[in-house]
Structures are given as C-alpha cells and as structure tokens.
Design an enzyme around this catalytic site. Structure first.
Site, mmCIF file in Angstrom:
data_model
loop_
_atom_site.group_PDB
_atom_site.id
_atom_site.type_symbol
_atom_site.label_atom_id
_atom_site.label_comp_id
_atom_site.label_asym_id
_atom_site.label_seq_id
_atom_site.Cartn_x
_atom_site.Cartn_y
_atom_site.Cartn_z
ATOM 1 N N LYS A 1 -3.013 -6.113 -0.957
ATOM 2 C CA LYS A 1 -2.631 -5.894 0.441
ATOM 3 C C LYS A 1 -2.715 -7.203 1.221
ATOM 4 O O LYS A 1 -3.477 -8.098 0.849
ATOM 5 C CB LYS A 1 -3.619 -4.908 1.096
ATOM 6 N N ARG B 1 -3.400 8.612 -5.448
ATOM 7 C CA ARG B 1 -2.771 9.726 -6.172
ATOM 8 C C ARG B 1 -3.183 9.716 -7.648
ATOM 9 O O ARG B 1 -3.230 10.767 -8.280
ATOM 10 C CB ARG B 1 -1.242 9.675 -5.993
HETATM 11 N N1 BES Z 1 -5.251 3.768 1.226
HETATM 12 C C1 BES Z 1 -3.872 3.471 1.345
HETATM 13 C C2 BES Z 1 -3.186 4.235 2.471
HETATM 14 C C3 BES Z 1 -3.625 3.861 3.858
HETATM 15 C C4 BES Z 1 -3.035 2.801 4.498
HETATM 16 C C5 BES Z 1 -4.571 4.604 4.515
HETATM 17 C C6 BES Z 1 -3.429 2.481 5.793
HETATM 18 C C7 BES Z 1 -4.964 4.289 5.800
HETATM 19 C C8 BES Z 1 -4.385 3.210 6.441
HETATM 20 C C9 BES Z 1 -3.149 3.829 0.041
HETATM 21 O O1 BES Z 1 -3.880 3.655 -1.127
HETATM 22 C C10 BES Z 1 -1.981 2.918 -0.067
HETATM 23 O O2 BES Z 1 -2.192 1.760 -0.216
HETATM 24 N N2 BES Z 1 -0.781 3.478 0.037
HETATM 25 C C11 BES Z 1 0.395 2.723 -0.013
HETATM 26 C C12 BES Z 1 1.347 3.437 -0.933
HETATM 27 C C13 BES Z 1 2.559 2.622 -1.304
HETATM 28 C C14 BES Z 1 2.149 1.485 -2.202
HETATM 29 C C15 BES Z 1 3.517 3.545 -2.006
HETATM 30 C C16 BES Z 1 0.981 2.625 1.393
HETATM 31 O O3 BES Z 1 0.884 3.602 2.138
HETATM 32 O O4 BES Z 1 1.449 1.568 1.747
HETATM 33 MN MN MN Z 2 -3.783 1.675 -1.895
#
Ligand code: BES
Ligand code: MN
Ligand code: ZN
Length: 489
Positions: free
Chosen positions: A267, A341
C-alpha cells in the site's frame, strides 16, 4: 467504566443536575423542584434559549443557585416516540458535556426504568477512553466524571434493566481496546492471548496455531501469514447459553488482520497506520462473544477469528501464486492486498463444516470500495438469505449501527474467473465490494450467511454522541440485538 447508580428522586444540593425533558412538557417532579429552589432560574433560561425539549436540543445553565454547579437540560422530543438511540445519545451528551464535573445527578423521574437504563448505557459508552500509552497527561486534561446517579421512581427496576446493558458495554470496550492497540503490541499471538483471557466470563476458548492450520489445509489463510515473523492464529470462542439441549449454534466470523501493509502488493505510505484496525471484524466478534457471556444470553453462539499479519518479505506470497483453500478450491492470488477474503475463506469453510450453524455472519474491513459506496453512515450487508438480511437491517435500525443491503449476483462471477485456478482474488474496480462478497460466498457452502463489510464503520475520525473518536466497536451492539430479538430461547 463510569460507575452508574440508581436512586429515588431527591433534589441534589451540589454538583450538576441533568433534566431530561420531553417536547412540550410542563415542569413537574425534580424539574419543578429545581426551578423553585433556584428562584425560577431554569424557567428563565429556557425562555431566553427558546428551549422546549425538542429532540437533541440542550440548554446549559451555570451556577443557577441552590448549591448546583449547573443544570443541563436535554430535549428528548415528543414523549410518545422516544427511540432507544435518542436516550443513549442523551446519555452520551451527559458524559461529554459534564466530563469536568465530579458529581452528576440525572433527573430520570419522567422516564420508565428501562429508559433510565438506556440513558446510563449511553453515558457509559461515551465515557470510554484508551489511555494506556499516555504517561504525561495533565490532570486538567483528564475527565473528572467517574460516577453518575440516575434519579428514578423505580431504582431497583432500572438497576435490573441496566445489568445486561453493562455486559454489552463491557463487550464494546473489549472491542475498542483491541482495535485501539498499536500493531506492534497486538499481533495475532497477543490477540489470541486476549481471547483466552475471556474464559473468565464463561467462554470456552480454543486456539489453533500454524501447525494445526497447516495440517488442516488452510492454504489461503497461511499464504497471507507466510510473510510475517508473527505467527497466525485462529481462535474459536464458544458460548453455551441455550436452555434447550442440542440447540444449533449461531456463528460469527471475523477478519483479524492485525496489520495490513498490502504485502508484496504494498500500500502507499500515506494513511497506512490505519491498517492497524484491519482486525476490527475479529475485534467485533470477540467483543460480541464477551457481551453475550456478560449478559448470559440464552443462545449457543460460536465466534471464530482468523488472525494474521499481512507483510512483505522474502517469504511473503507473490502476486501470481496459486493457493489451495481448506475447501479444496484453488485461488490465484493476483493481488496480495486482497488478503481479507483469503483469511475468511478458510475460517468460514471450517465454521460451516465443523459446527453446522443456524447461520454465519462474517464481519470484515474488507474493501476501500465500501467506503466509496456508503461512506461512514452504513455498513454494507450481502446475504444469500432474505430473512437473515432483513433481521440484520432491522437490528441495525434499532441499535443505530446501520446496515444497507447490497447485491449478490452470479453475473459478477466472471470478474473473478482465473485462467489457471478456480478463481482469482480480485475482480477489478467495478463493484469491488460486490466481487469480494461473491468470492466469499464460494466458501459458505449454501449455509444461510451474511457478510458485513465494515471498512467505513470500524474507526471514527470524530466524536459521535456515544462513540468517542477512534475505535467504534461497530457490530457488537448490532449483533447483540440480532441475537436478543430472534435467537434466544
Ligand atoms: N483492509 C483493506 C480494505 C480497507 C481499506 C479497509 C481502507 C479500510 C480502509 C483490504 O485488505 C484491502 O486492501 N482491499 C483492497 C482490495 C483490492 C486490492 C481489490 C482495496 O480495497 O483496495
Ligand atoms: Mn489489504
Ligand atoms: Zn485488509
């Protein structure tokens, strides 16, 4: 926790007095007595402030006489339509606006005993603080308020109504403590240890480590965990409170990523610290189990949490890896940041296979797309069962932890088709929260199930009436309400 007591109405002659006023009411009881004792100061202030008890309106009068430091009047709106959330919010505004007072009495003589208890709950919830890591806070920056007395005609009935609510508040605090902890302290091992401590409440707690999970074939969860020096855990918590023998359990499953860097699909740096609360789904399941035990709910409930840390390293999983989940289905991991997931996949399959529950509800801070879709007002609910979905939405309205139903449809499946495995773990930007839910559905094996995407609800950047800024514990009150209204015998 703020100390709550209930007593017969008697006008206090010190500290602060709170008046809870229905819209359009005439002075009576403690309100009238206080007005007389202060030579009409309250009536004059209401007149000047045009305060008439309207919902959410307040009027504060400093040093009104009769020994009182202040009188705080809070409007509840029309008497025939006072919702639980209004009473809790009133309690919350007592705790926040009178935080610097040491003695506070609440005139609840115009309320039913159960309503007085709900005001008390609101005050307790707002009074939460996470100050474990402050070593230099000045006394004047700390709240003084430690105890609240509610004056009611039926103190014993109010006290019995408050008893179970106290168990629920404790559950909320369990969650808030977990979610607030920094990620260097709260890794999966520590989080599992905190679950084990909850056996004090009468929960049975089992912990599985990497050896057991590897042997079971948890390839999806273990793939996420493999980049971290902190070992994963799965915790199973049992509460056996049903009166009928052999009642099937209800089942709650939480995503517990104690820190989500994204892994190799790392990230951006900005805001990454927020990913300490990527375990809030698991945190809510743990707090819910504490709440059910704390109020001795007449239900058999099982809470399962998958605890991992998602890190990039030489041993981390790569985009392109194919893992075999506990269900036997294979997954091509296109993006290591879609890890939640993968964790849920194995834990859900295990839950339905091992415990044959009445239903499963999972909670997860799963997708950023959910925040884009619903903001910070509603969590999304995805379900294969209309009755369960409707009950959840209703429980959300009552508890104030609101849910909005989102769609599931097989047409979304094409987005998660893999060229080499049974599925891939991302479906592209369109409907990102929905394709995540479609993915998870493949691991529920047709059991009645609901998935709550709480990404926008787990953490709050600002104070709300019953939730101080920070960890909200969203989900605990919602699911406690669901159980209380439909699944107790
Ligand atoms: N934990 C994150 C989702 C999240 C993001 C929760 C911001 C709270 C605040 C999750 O694991 C994630 O990174 N999701 C990605 C999925 C994508 C790679 C398909 C996302 O939402 O960007
Ligand atoms: Mn994630
Ligand atoms: Zn995550």
């Amino acid at each position: 926790m703020l100390d709550i007591s209930f007593a017969k109405p008697a006008l206090p002659n010190a500290g602060a007095l709170v008046l809870l006023i229905h819209e359009g009411d005439k002075p009576s009881g403690l309100w009238q007595q206080a007005d007389e004792a202060t030579g009409g100061a309250i009536a004059r202030a209401f007149e000047v402030a045009e305060f008439n008890g309207g919902k959410g309106k307040t009027c504060s009068i400093l040093a009104p006489g009769a020994g009182l430091t202040r009188v705080l009047a809070i409007g509840l709106g029309k008497e025939d339509n006072v919702k639980q959330t209004v009473l809790e919010d009133a309690g919350g505004s007592i705790a926040s606006s009178l935080a610097r007072e040491s003695t506070v009495s609440v005139a609840a003589d115009g309320l039913k005993p159960g309503q007085a208890a709900e005001v008390a709950l609101g005050a307790v919830l707002r009074g939460y603080r996470f100050d474990r890591y402050r070593t230099k806070e000045k006394a004047e920056d700390k709240p003084k308020l430690a105890a609240l007395t509610l004056l009611t005609d039926h103190p014993n009935r109010a006290k019995s109504a408050f008893e179970p609510l106290k168990g629920v508040a404790n559950g909320v605090f369990v969650t808030r403590d977990l979610v607030s902890e920094p990620p260097n302290i709260l890794n999966p091992v520590e989080m599992a240890a905190r679950c084990e401590k909850l056996s004090e409440l009468g929960l049975q707690v089992e912990v599985l480590g990497p050896t057991e999970m590897h042997a079971l074939g948890f390839g999806a969860l273990m793939g996420v965990a493999q980049g971290s020096v902190n070992e994963p855990r799965m915790v199973v918590m049992h509460w056996n409170g049903a009166k009928k023998a052999g009642e099937k359990p209800v089942c709650f499953v939480g995503k517990g990523v104690t820190f989500d860097t994204g892994g190799i699909s790392i990230k951006p740096a900005g805001g990454m610290e927020d990913m300490k609360w990527d375990m809030a789904g698991a945190g809510a399941v743990i707090g819910l189990m504490a709440a059910l035990a704390g109020r001795a709910a007449k239900v058999n409930a099982i809470g399962l949490v998958g605890l991992v840390e998602n890190m990039p390293s030489g041993s981390a999983q790569r985009p392109g890896d194919v893992v075999t989940s506990y269900s036997g289905q294979t997954i091509e991991v296109i993006n290591t940041d879609a890890e939640g997931r993968l964790v849920l996949a194995d834990v859900l399959w295990y839950a339905q296979e091992k415990y044959d529950p009445k239903f499963m509800v999972d909670l997860a801070t799963l997708t950023g797309a959910m925040i884009i879709g619903l903001g910070h007002e509603y969590a999304g609910v995805f379900s294969n069962n209309d009755q369960l979905a409707e009950r959840l939405v209703k429980a959300g309205e009552i508890s104030g932890e609101k849910l909005w139903r989102m769609p599931l449809h097989e047409n979304y499946d094409k987005q998660i088709k893999s060229d080499i495995a049974d599925m891939k773990n991302i479906g592209g930007r369109p409907g990102g929260s929905i394709t995540a839910a479609q993915f998870i559905q493949r691991f529920v094996n047709k059991k009645p199930w609901a998935h709550l995407d709480i990404a926008g609800m787990a953490w709050s950047g600002k104070d709300a009436p019953t939730i101080p800024k920070g960890a909200t514990a969203y989900g605990v009150r919602l699911l406690d309400r669901l159980v209380a209204d439909h699944y107790e015998d």
